[in-house]
Write an enzyme that holds these catalytic residues in place. Structure first.
Site, PDB file in Angstrom:
ATOM      1  N   ASP A  53      -7.492  -4.742   5.877  1.00 30.50           N
ATOM      2  CA  ASP A  53      -6.235  -4.027   5.654  1.00 30.50           C
ATOM      3  C   ASP A  53      -6.092  -2.743   6.466  1.00 30.50           C
ATOM      4  OD1 ASP A  53      -8.150  -2.574   4.319  1.00 30.50           O
ATOM      5  OD2 ASP A  53      -6.875  -2.106   2.596  1.00 30.50           O
ATOM      6  N   GLU A  54      -6.844  -2.623   7.556  1.00 32.94           N
ATOM      7  CA  GLU A  54      -6.686  -1.422   8.382  1.00 32.94           C
ATOM      8  C   GLU A  54      -6.988  -1.706   9.847  1.00 32.94           C
ATOM      9  OE1 GLU A  54      -9.538   1.782   7.841  1.00 32.94           O
ATOM     10  OE2 GLU A  54     -10.865   0.429   6.761  1.00 32.94           O
ATOM     11  N   ASP A  96      -3.311   1.953   7.532  1.00 35.51           N
ATOM     12  CA  ASP A  96      -4.087   1.591   6.345  1.00 35.51           C
ATOM     13  C   ASP A  96      -3.117   1.111   5.263  1.00 35.51           C
ATOM     14  OD1 ASP A  96      -6.142   1.229   4.593  1.00 35.51           O
ATOM     15  OD2 ASP A  96      -6.469   3.355   4.175  1.00 35.51           O
TER      16      ASP A  96
END
Length: 393
Positions: free
Chosen positions: A100-101, A6
């Site tokens: 974003d993960e 993350d």
């Protein structure tokens, strides 16, 4: 073992990296309007209690020196692509779940890259060296614990929940940390005195199902350390939506209709870009008092046409009896499938254009927008429609 990677304050971190003057300062990525909401806040801003989805005017009250940056989704997507390429180097079993993960199944990768901790540190170092960004990583035997672990030592953290630690970790894990538990479910948890995930095991499945439906069955499985979800490389997003906060609270039907059309265009474009169709359309309205509602409709057949999405969303809006002015409007789609699934395009009722021509029009508009920008070509009815850059997810 499963890793959950993350990125830390992703949008804000990119802005601070690219603009040295923003480093070590409270930064929020958002629109320029006082009515906008915070998309991402830097960790310096979070010290003041600023968080995502907070109205900008509230954020500025908490921190007078807060710097608002409009942001660039194109730039964020470019860095996201580089990050996912780095992660996929360590295992072919990578599942990107947002910009974003991502999850990574590293089973069998130890011979090449070493222990789970070594792999995690190698990913962190590669991202930091190549992109000057930090991430936090959680390691666990099951997927849902890996995600929880990645959030435990932010920013730039690494948390490893080992097999022998799972039972005790679950026993003490606050129930509010478990994904999928909303306000209504939390009230029931309080009545049942369920404070941790371990407390769920106090109740038999029939009672949990009666109180929480399918969620009850899932919670009982998780409380016993059972998570059947796997890292999958053919992950399809569960939803696509786009919303905008209006420059002022409004009650006017035609204005709201324009916003719904504008957001439907954005959602449809995103669907087609990802080669997806949807089987459900929803709208979201937030009112002047910050209360909000959502309305959804299951479709007879999958669609990806912006016009079809607009007409479904508009029909939902027309059924709502407004008693308060509207502050925010959102349009979204769920039940997404690959476009190769047979699709019956929905037509605009007062036009006779065949579905193939509507699809061709959408494709042509998408191509022009991709090359020259999303505002280059748009519906005539939106020609005089002034709005801020929307928050999209």
């Amino acid at each position: 073992m499963i890793l959950h990677i993350d990125m830390d304050a992703f949008f804000a971190a990119i802005e601070q990296r690219d603009n040295p003057g923003l480093r070590n300062k409270p930064v929020a990525v958002s629109g320029n309007s006082e009515r906008s909401v915070v998309s991402t806040a830097s960790y310096e801003a979070r010290l003041f209690g600023i968080h995502s989805a907070m109205p900008v005017f509230q954020a500025k009250k908490k921190c007078e020196q807060l710097i608002i940056v409009p942001g660039s989704m194109r730039k964020y997507k470019a860095d996201s692509k580089k990050i996912m390429e780095i992660i996929s180097h360590f295992s072919p079993l990578m599942e990107q779940v947002s910009i974003d993960e991502a999850y990574v199944d590293i089973k069998g990768c130890e011979r090449l890259f070493g222990s789970p901790e070594k792999i995690a540190f190698a990913i962190k170092d590669k991202i930091k060296n190549d992109l000057s960004l930090t991430c936090s990583i959680g390691i666990a035997p099951i997927k849902f614990l890996a995600k929880i672990a990645s959030d435990m030592n932010k920013p730039d953290g690494l948390t490893h929940i080992k097999e022998h630690q799972v039972k005790n970790f679950i026993f003490t894990l606050p129930i509010k940390k478990v994904a999928g538990i909303g306000q209504s479910a939390m009230k029931k948890m309080e009545i049942l005195q369920i404070k941790t995930l371990g407390d769920v095991k106090k109740y038999p499945l029939p009672i949990l199902t009666q109180k929480f439906g399918k969620l009850g069955q899932k919670l009982l499985a998780l409380s016993n350390g059972i998570d059947s979800s796997r890292v999958t490389t053919n992950y399809i997003r569960k939803s696509i939506s786009s919303e905008t906060t209006l420059s002022k609270d409004i009650f006017h039907f035609e204005t709201i209709k324009q916003v719904i059309l504008d957001r439907s265009q954005s959602v449809g474009r995103d669907l087609r870009k990802k080669n997806l169709v949807c089987e459900n359309v929803f709208i979201k309205l937030k009112f002047s008092d910050f209360s909000q509602i959502t309305r959804s409709k299951k479709l007879d057949s999958p669609i990806c046409s912006s016009s079809a999405i607009f007409h479904k969303a508009l029909s939902l809006y027309e059924k709502i009896v407004l008693k308060k002015k509207i502050r925010l409007v959102g349009v979204g789609v769920t039940a997404l499938k690959d476009k190769n699934t047979p699709v019956q395009m929905q037509l605009i009722q007062d036009h006779d254009m065949p579905k193939e021509q509507w699809e061709s029009v959408d494709t042509a508009v998408d191509s022009i927008s991709e090359k020259f920008g999303s505002d280059t070509i748009k519906k005539a009815s939106l020609n005089n429609f002034s709005r801020r850059k929307p928050n999209a997810e």
